[in-house]
Scaffold this active site. Structure first.
Site, PDB file in Angstrom:
ATOM      1  N   CYS A 113       0.819  -1.225   0.000  1.00 22.83           N
ATOM      2  CA  CYS A 113       0.000   0.000   0.000  1.00 22.83           C
ATOM      3  C   CYS A 113       0.850   1.271   0.000  1.00 22.83           C
ATOM      4  O   CYS A 113       0.322   2.361  -0.190  1.00 22.83           O
ATOM      5  CB  CYS A 113      -0.948  -0.010   1.187  1.00 22.83           C
ATOM      6  SG  CYS A 113      -2.016  -1.438   1.174  1.00 22.83           S
ATOM      7  N   HIS A 250      -3.570   6.786   2.058  1.00 26.45           N
ATOM      8  CA  HIS A 250      -3.984   5.454   1.608  1.00 26.45           C
ATOM      9  C   HIS A 250      -5.386   5.165   2.153  1.00 26.45           C
ATOM     10  O   HIS A 250      -5.673   5.402   3.327  1.00 26.45           O
ATOM     11  CB  HIS A 250      -2.971   4.410   2.101  1.00 26.45           C
ATOM     12  CG  HIS A 250      -3.434   3.011   1.894  1.00 26.45           C
ATOM     13  ND1 HIS A 250      -3.929   2.581   0.682  1.00 26.45           N
ATOM     14  CD2 HIS A 250      -3.498   1.946   2.726  1.00 26.45           C
ATOM     15  CE1 HIS A 250      -4.277   1.306   0.795  1.00 26.45           C
ATOM     16  NE2 HIS A 250      -4.030   0.900   2.026  1.00 26.45           N
ATOM     17  N   ASN A 280     -10.252  -0.938  -0.353  1.00 26.93           N
ATOM     18  CA  ASN A 280      -8.804  -0.721  -0.285  1.00 26.93           C
ATOM     19  C   ASN A 280      -8.186  -1.264  -1.574  1.00 26.93           C
ATOM     20  O   ASN A 280      -8.221  -2.469  -1.814  1.00 26.93           O
ATOM     21  CB  ASN A 280      -8.271  -1.458   0.953  1.00 26.93           C
ATOM     22  CG  ASN A 280      -6.766  -1.375   1.108  1.00 26.93           C
ATOM     23  OD1 ASN A 280      -6.054  -0.975   0.192  1.00 26.93           O
ATOM     24  ND2 ASN A 280      -6.286  -1.766   2.283  1.00 26.93           N
TER      25      ASN A 280
HETATM   26  N1  ACO Z   1     -18.579  -9.354   8.718  1.00 24.34           N
HETATM   27  C1  ACO Z   1     -19.118  -9.604   9.932  1.00 24.34           C
HETATM   28  N2  ACO Z   1     -18.368  -9.873  11.018  1.00 24.34           N
HETATM   29  C2  ACO Z   1     -17.020  -9.872  10.864  1.00 24.34           C
HETATM   30  C3  ACO Z   1     -16.416  -9.629   9.609  1.00 24.34           C
HETATM   31  C4  ACO Z   1     -17.252  -9.370   8.516  1.00 24.34           C
HETATM   32  N3  ACO Z   1     -16.766  -9.099   7.285  1.00 24.34           N
HETATM   33  N4  ACO Z   1     -15.067  -9.709   9.761  1.00 24.34           N
HETATM   34  C5  ACO Z   1     -14.843  -9.998  11.061  1.00 24.34           C
HETATM   35  N5  ACO Z   1     -16.017 -10.102  11.713  1.00 24.34           N
HETATM   36  C6  ACO Z   1     -16.245 -10.388  13.124  1.00 24.34           C
HETATM   37  C7  ACO Z   1     -15.077 -11.110  13.739  1.00 24.34           C
HETATM   38  O1  ACO Z   1     -15.182 -12.498  13.513  1.00 24.34           O
HETATM   39  C8  ACO Z   1     -15.222 -10.747  15.192  1.00 24.34           C
HETATM   40  O2  ACO Z   1     -16.212 -11.564  15.757  1.00 24.34           O
HETATM   41  P1  ACO Z   1     -16.015 -12.170  17.255  1.00 24.34           P
HETATM   42  O3  ACO Z   1     -15.928 -10.952  18.140  1.00 24.34           O
HETATM   43  O4  ACO Z   1     -17.243 -12.974  17.438  1.00 24.34           O
HETATM   44  O5  ACO Z   1     -14.736 -12.945  17.204  1.00 24.34           O
HETATM   45  C9  ACO Z   1     -15.769  -9.329  15.160  1.00 24.34           C
HETATM   46  O6  ACO Z   1     -16.316  -9.157  13.843  1.00 24.34           O
HETATM   47  C10 ACO Z   1     -14.737  -8.268  15.411  1.00 24.34           C
HETATM   48  O7  ACO Z   1     -13.601  -8.523  14.568  1.00 24.34           O
HETATM   49  P2  ACO Z   1     -12.304  -7.647  14.653  1.00 24.34           P
HETATM   50  O8  ACO Z   1     -11.288  -8.190  13.707  1.00 24.34           O
HETATM   51  O9  ACO Z   1     -11.938  -7.447  16.080  1.00 24.34           O
HETATM   52  O10 ACO Z   1     -12.859  -6.256  14.072  1.00 24.34           O
HETATM   53  P3  ACO Z   1     -12.150  -4.857  14.087  1.00 24.34           P
HETATM   54  O11 ACO Z   1     -13.016  -3.875  14.751  1.00 24.34           O
HETATM   55  O12 ACO Z   1     -10.715  -4.945  14.494  1.00 24.34           O
HETATM   56  O13 ACO Z   1     -12.159  -4.463  12.529  1.00 24.34           O
HETATM   57  C11 ACO Z   1     -10.823  -4.404  10.505  1.00 24.34           C
HETATM   58  C12 ACO Z   1     -11.489  -5.282  11.580  1.00 24.34           C
HETATM   59  C13 ACO Z   1     -11.895  -3.591   9.807  1.00 24.34           C
HETATM   60  C14 ACO Z   1     -10.114  -5.310   9.514  1.00 24.34           C
HETATM   61  C15 ACO Z   1      -9.818  -3.440  11.174  1.00 24.34           C
HETATM   62  O14 ACO Z   1      -8.992  -4.153  12.046  1.00 24.34           O
HETATM   63  C16 ACO Z   1      -8.951  -2.723  10.161  1.00 24.34           C
HETATM   64  O15 ACO Z   1      -9.425  -1.886   9.399  1.00 24.34           O
HETATM   65  N6  ACO Z   1      -7.645  -2.983  10.155  1.00 24.34           N
HETATM   66  C17 ACO Z   1      -6.741  -2.323   9.238  1.00 24.34           C
HETATM   67  C18 ACO Z   1      -6.731  -2.966   7.908  1.00 24.34           C
HETATM   68  C19 ACO Z   1      -5.849  -2.190   6.991  1.00 24.34           C
HETATM   69  O16 ACO Z   1      -5.721  -0.978   7.119  1.00 24.34           O
HETATM   70  N7  ACO Z   1      -5.179  -2.782   6.054  1.00 24.34           N
HETATM   71  C20 ACO Z   1      -4.321  -1.941   5.231  1.00 24.34           C
HETATM   72  C21 ACO Z   1      -3.208  -2.570   4.724  1.00 24.34           C
HETATM   73  S1  ACO Z   1      -3.676  -3.607   3.379  1.00 24.34           S
HETATM   74  C22 ACO Z   1      -2.302  -3.772   2.364  1.00 24.34           C
HETATM   75  O17 ACO Z   1      -1.243  -3.275   2.610  1.00 24.34           O
HETATM   76  C23 ACO Z   1      -2.484  -4.706   1.168  1.00 24.34           C
END
Ligand code: ACO
Length: 325
Positions: A113, A250, A280
């Site tokens: 990214c 980004h 993304n």
């Molecule tokens: N739909 C419904 N529920 C979901 C989904 C989904 N798509 N995905 C995860 N959940 C559930 C999980 O299973 C979890 O359930 P549980 O509590 O029963 O275990 C719950 O939702 C919470 O999951 P978390 O992973 O804790 O959710 P979080 O609030 O951390 O959000 C996210 C996840 C959106 C991915 C966040 O962590 C994020 O944006 N991270 C950064 C990602 C990023 O910026 N990437 C950039 C680099 S990419 C690159 O370089 C190619």
């Protein structure tokens, strides 16, 4: 005379097919509410029959057409991508052939990214050396190739697209400051395209092409390390956050942008966002955003605005440029 580089034209292209959050909810256990409230993402464009080089070629052709520059005048083409059509030939050489840029050398650059920011920084040095006058820098991705469509924790986040810029020699300085970083020690928190060993002389290892991410770790990294390095860069070039007109970040997650803006003490209004439309798109996200900002008049490319461009992601890598656009 000292040579400088200037972004003189911008363009972007995304595949036609649009996949809404509700479309994903039909094939996996997720919902529009979960995706949009956690990330801001509402839809993404997914390639049906095009490859990464096809998207990048559309961008290069558009840059040439808009600038009315013959393809033969281009000295180099760099494509930032983690989803090339193939390791060899590179995506950039395919673009070079497709647009007829016969004088250009071309290669891909891999920094996830941060790819577009790293590529633009490299290209700026090549123009500033005085040796080259015109270069094309593109970020292009088909992340739908590497996403595990049975994994809701990653599949909902990514999209396909491409954006790019024409960089030309200029008598005025436009690239004011930069800071580029990598931390391979934390590389395992975001991986894709793992290639195992297959030779009869090696211990066999498994391939794993799928993208895997420790979302929490990446979220924390973006908010803590990336924001800190942005703040330091602004300070180092004796500016304040108020002096930056637009933050081109980004586009991973709107909540990341909100937290960054808050930490930097800047209004979120200075952070244009389009992950709602595209998800993304990794190396493509910043140039798509830049191209849209020019199209809607937010950015004029007349040298009057101080912009900050920052990419962060796999590697880990992160990098920021301050540019007079
Ligand atoms: N739909 C419904 N529920 C979901 C989904 C989904 N798509 N995905 C995860 N959940 C559930 C999980 O299973 C979890 O359930 P549980 O509590 O029963 O275990 C719950 O939702 C919470 O999951 P978390 O992973 O804790 O959710 P979080 O609030 O951390 O959000 C996210 C996840 C959106 C991915 C966040 O962590 C994020 O944006 N991270 C950064 C990602 C990023 O910026 N990437 C950039 C680099 S990419 C690159 O370089 C190619």
């Amino acid at each position: 005379m000292t040579a400088h580089a200037k972004i003189s034209q911008v363009a972007h292209y995304v595949p036609d097919q649009v996949i809404h959050n509700d479309d994903l909810a039909r094939i996996m256990d997720t919902s529009d509410e979960w995706i949009s409230s956690r990330t801001g993402i509402r839809k993404r464009h997914i390639a049906r029959d095009q490859q990464t080089s096809d998207l990048a070629t559309k961008v290069a052709a558009s840059l040439l057409e808009k600038s009315q520059i013959p393809a033969e005048a281009i000295d180099f083409i760099i494509v930032a991508t983690i989803t090339p059509d193939s390791n060899m030939p590179s995506t950039a050489t395919k673009v070079q052939a497709a647009v007829g840029a016969h004088q250009a050398f071309a290669y891909d650059l891999s920094a996830a990214c941060s790819g577009f920011v790293f590529a633009l920084s490299t290209a700026e040095k090549m123009i500033a050396s005085g040796r080259y006058q015109k270069g094309i820098v593109i970020g292009a991705e088909i992340l739908s190739k590497t996403v595990d469509w049975s994994d809701r924790t990653t599949a909902v986040l990514f999209g396909d697209g491409a954006g790019g810029v024409l960089l030309e020699a200029s008598s005025e300085p436009h690239f004011l400051a930069e800071s580029l970083h990598s931390d391979g020690g934390r590389g395992q928190s975001l991986v894709s395209g793992i290639q195992g060993l297959h030779s009869p002389f090696s211990d066999k290892q498994e391939d794993d092409s799928y993208l895997k991410m420790d979302g929490r770790a990446i979220f924390e990294f973006a908010i803590r390390d990336v924001t800190k390095s942005i703040g330091k860069l602004i300070e180092d070039c004796q500016l304040t956050a108020d002096d930056i007109d637009i933050f081109l970040m980004h586009q991973a997650n709107f909540r990341i942008l909100e937290k960054m803006a808050q930490k930097l003490g800047v209004s979120i209004d200075k952070f244009p966002a389009n992950m709602m439309e595209y998800g993304n798109t990794s190396a493509a996200s910043i140039p798509i955003l830049l191209s849209e900002c020019v199209a809607n008049g937010n950015i004029k490319l007349d040298g009057s605005q101080t912009t900050l461009m920052s990419g962060f992601g796999g590697g880990l890598t992160w990098g920021t440029l301050v540019i007079k656009l």
